[in-house]
Design a protein around this motif. Sequence first.
Motif, short mmCIF file in Angstrom:
data_model
loop_
_atom_site.label_atom_id
_atom_site.label_comp_id
_atom_site.label_asym_id
_atom_site.label_seq_id
_atom_site.Cartn_x
_atom_site.Cartn_y
_atom_site.Cartn_z
N THR A 36 -41.83 -3.35 38.67
CA THR A 36 -40.70 -3.96 37.98
C THR A 36 -41.05 -4.29 36.53
O THR A 36 -40.19 -4.22 35.66
N LEU A 37 -42.30 -4.63 36.28
CA LEU A 37 -42.72 -4.90 34.90
C LEU A 37 -42.86 -3.61 34.08
O LEU A 37 -43.03 -3.67 32.87
N GLY A 38 -42.80 -2.46 34.75
CA GLY A 38 -42.81 -1.19 34.04
C GLY A 38 -44.14 -0.46 34.03
O GLY A 38 -44.32 0.51 33.29
N TYR A 39 -45.08 -0.90 34.86
CA TYR A 39 -46.39 -0.25 34.91
C TYR A 39 -46.46 0.70 36.10
O TYR A 39 -45.83 0.45 37.13
N SER A 48 -45.98 -9.74 29.60
CA SER A 48 -45.16 -8.80 30.37
C SER A 48 -43.96 -9.50 31.01
O SER A 48 -42.84 -8.99 30.97
N HIS A 49 -44.20 -10.66 31.61
CA HIS A 49 -43.11 -11.40 32.24
C HIS A 49 -42.10 -11.89 31.21
O HIS A 49 -40.89 -11.79 31.44
N THR A 91 -41.50 -10.60 28.24
CA THR A 91 -40.82 -9.45 27.64
C THR A 91 -39.73 -8.90 28.54
O THR A 91 -38.63 -8.56 28.07
N THR A 92 -40.01 -8.81 29.84
CA THR A 92 -39.04 -8.23 30.76
C THR A 92 -38.07 -9.27 31.33
O THR A 92 -37.01 -8.91 31.84
N GLY A 93 -38.46 -10.54 31.29
CA GLY A 93 -37.64 -11.59 31.88
C GLY A 93 -37.74 -11.64 33.40
O GLY A 93 -36.99 -12.35 34.06
N TYR A 94 -38.70 -10.91 33.96
CA TYR A 94 -38.85 -10.82 35.41
C TYR A 94 -39.77 -11.92 35.93
O TYR A 94 -40.85 -12.14 35.39
#
Length: 134
Positions: free
Chosen positions: A51-54, A99-100, A102-105
């Motif tokens: 979900t964070l894009g990795y 990461s959190h 930036t993504t808002g996740y």
Amino acid sequence: MTTQTIVTRIVPDRAVVYLYWATTLMVVAELAVGGWWDVARIPLARDVVVTLGYPTYFLVILGVWKMLGALALVVPKFPLVKEWAYAGAFFVYTGAIASHLTTGYKLAEVPILTVMALVTAASWALRPEDRRTH
């Protein structure tokens, strides 16, 4: 004046040793368990990373280094390796925070990650002389 000198002026020597081991064991436990979860790619870790894009293979790389970092912090000697382990742990936590944010996740994890970054810094600052590079 070293960090250890400043700390020992504020806190008695025995308390510094207890604080060092308490913070170090927290970091070691999180790195070891988190590293194992990453390598095993448990659903909780995998879902967060994806979900964070990795990519999921990132978990294996990160997990192996976390477990090696945990080991480096508890074995005697090798102060330079310990410096790298502390730096790596700090990068993991601050990178996760970024990461959190930036993504808002899962923003609820940011305070936990912040505490772990601070605990890592405290462990580093409190480490005994034989665990330091000069």
